[in-house]
Design an enzyme around this catalytic site. Structure first.
Site: not given
Ligand code: NAD
Length: 451
Positions: A131-132, A155-156, A205-206, A227-228, A261, A355
């Site tokens: 979402w960021n 999936k957003p 994501g995370s 990309e985490l 991130c 983080e």
């Molecule tokens: P999140 O991992 O909670 O969720 C990201 C997405 O994945 C959401 O759409 C969520 O619904 C889905 N999701 C969650 N668990 C899942 C699973 N087990 N299987 C499949 N899909 C799943 O992350 P967030 O809170 O939305 O975003 C913040 C994180 O993203 C932070 O850790 C940040 O550092 C990271 N991030 C990394 C980059 C990069 O370029 N490395 C860029 C932006 C954000």
């Protein structure tokens, strides 16, 4: 039908809603995307790029509308929201040509053989985003996936479904049916995409979700780009321009309320210049305006109460363990967290290793450059890192000892056009941008005949 409601984190007002996709329907969506894939691939590289180029003026026309939606849905200051929305047209303009260049077949010869290296579509890509940066993160993975001839099930984030839908709506105005299919929901829908018959998962994501996806994808060896998260360090050397370093630290710790991130999450400053640096940083932080992103503050709200609670719990635990607050630390209300500077942060504190993703700058004094480098590298993450110093050679030498994937010297980590966005260690697997990044959305094949 179940709906996912989206709320403005600054006001609590409802911004809108989308229908949730039933988990049981996801295999059928993937099957539709698979059925549409051969015809999309058959348009050829230039043909697909030409279709995608038609989206450029639409993104440009809607930049302000999209920027306002980003601010309403996830809270960032309106200037940053519009900046993100404007980057969509710009990125497409700049990168489609690079994608065509990266994916054009290449002939390699020696005395005996003539080979052609092809970069073919993989099939269906499952794209899952956070979402960021609710429009640019989808753009980073959808455009290279589609340019390569894949179809996409996207999936957003459940925090920003309207931004994800608005982004995809533009592409769907120019794409044939079923080339890009949007599904809505949270972790369960994400997991269902990972389990489904897709050929690749592109995920941002995370770290925890990334690890889960990697385990799940191993069953069928699905291709992955992950990309985490990060815990980016900044090193301030004795001969650094301290005003410039403090300004950077403030901008990069507090931008998007720290929900970036590559935010600066750990600052290691040489003892002899620490007083001056901390004072300058605290001064800038103390002057920052916090408020509803729509009113143009320096710092908007946290995206959700969950994120706010996580940040404040980390700050409280650090203070209880001996860290000192030299700016902010109070005045938090609703989803708003005051930009906070902590000094005396030690490695045993949770805020030094997990983080934060919030507007907190954590400063640790070090007695030598070696100690700074060792502590900066003391993390399982490895996304970005920054070093500020005066002497060019010595500063570059410190940069080369850092284990992150992207390192900025007296500047942010963002590289020149054409360079990859790449995390090391547990910050990622695979990467985006650059010719090599674009090729990760393809299957490389080599066809060879004798000369
Ligand atoms: P999140 O991992 O909670 O969720 C990201 C997405 O994945 C959401 O759409 C969520 O619904 C889905 N999701 C969650 N668990 C899942 C699973 N087990 N299987 C499949 N899909 C799943 O992350 P967030 O809170 O939305 O975003 C913040 C994180 O993203 C932070 O850790 C940040 O550092 C990271 N991030 C990394 C980059 C990069 O370029 N490395 C860029 C932006 C954000």
């Amino acid at each position: 039908m179940e709906c996912l409601k989206s709320y403005n984190p600054a006001t609590g007002d409802e911004v809108g809603e989308v229908p949730v996709t039933a988990v049981s329907d996801i295999p059928a969506h993937v099957a539709r995307a698979r059925a549409a894939q051969p015809a999309w691939e058959a348009l050829g590289l230039q043909g697909r790029a030409d279709v995608l180029r038609k989206a450029i003026p639409i993104f440009a026309d809607r930049a302000e509308q999209h920027g306002k939606l980003i601010t309403a849905e996830m809270g960032k200051p309106i200037k940053e929201g519009i900046g993100e929305a404007k980057s969509l047209a710009g990125d497409l303009t700049d990168e489609l040509d690079e994608m065509v260049e990266a994916l054009t077949p290449e002939v390699v010869e020696d005395k005996r053989a003539r080979s052609t290296i092809y970069h073919d579509a993989l099939g269906v890509v499952g794209a899952i985003t956070p979402w960021n940066f609710p429009m640019s993160m989808p753009s980073w993975m959808l455009v290279p996936s589609l340019a390569a001839g894949n179809t996409v099930v996207f999936k957003p984030s459940e925090e920003t479904p309207l931004c994800g839908q608005a982004y995809a709506d533009v592409l769907n105005e120019v794409l044939p049916d079923d080339v890009l299919i949007v599904v809505h929901g949270a972790d369960d829908q994400g997991k269902a995409i990972v389990k489904s018959d897709v050929d690749m998962i592109a995920f941002t994501g995370s770290r925890e979700a990334g690890k889960h996806i990697m385990r799940e994808a191993s069953g069928s060896l699905k291709r992955l780009v992950l990309e985490l998260g990060g815990k980016d360090p900044m090193i301030v050397l004795e001969d650094a321009d301290l005003e410039k370093a403090a300004k950077f630290a403030a901008v990069n710790s507090f931008r998007n309320a720290g929900q970036v991130c590559v935010s600066t999450e750990r600052i290691f400053v040489l003892e002899s210049v620490a007083d001056q640096f901390e004072k300058a940083l605290a001064g800038i932080a103390g002057a920052m305006k916090v408020g509803n992103g729509a009113d143009g503050p320096d710092v908007g709200p946290m995206v959700s109460p969950r994120q706010r609670d996580h940040v404040l719990a980390q700050v409280d635990a650090a203070v209880a363990s001996g860290a000192k607050v030299v700016a902010g630390g109070s005045g938090h209300h609703d989803n708003f967290v005051t930009p906070t500077v902590l000094v005396g942060v030690t490695d045993d504190m949770d805020i030094a290793s997990a983080e934060t993703f919030g507007p907190v700058a954590c400063v640790t004094r070090v007695s030598s450059v070696d100690e700074a480098v060792e502590r900066a590298n003391h993390t399982r993450f490895g996304l970005g890192a920054v070093v500020f110093g005066g002497d060019e050679q010595k500063t570059d030498a410190v940069a080369r000892r850092l284990t992150a994937g992207m390192i900025g010297v007296n500047r942010p980590i963002n590289g020149a056009a054409g360079t990859p966005w790449v995390g090391a260690r547990e910050s990622g697997f695979g990467f985006h941008k650059s010719k090599d990044g674009h090729r990760q959305f393809t299957q490389t094949r080599v066809v060879t005949r004798s000369r």
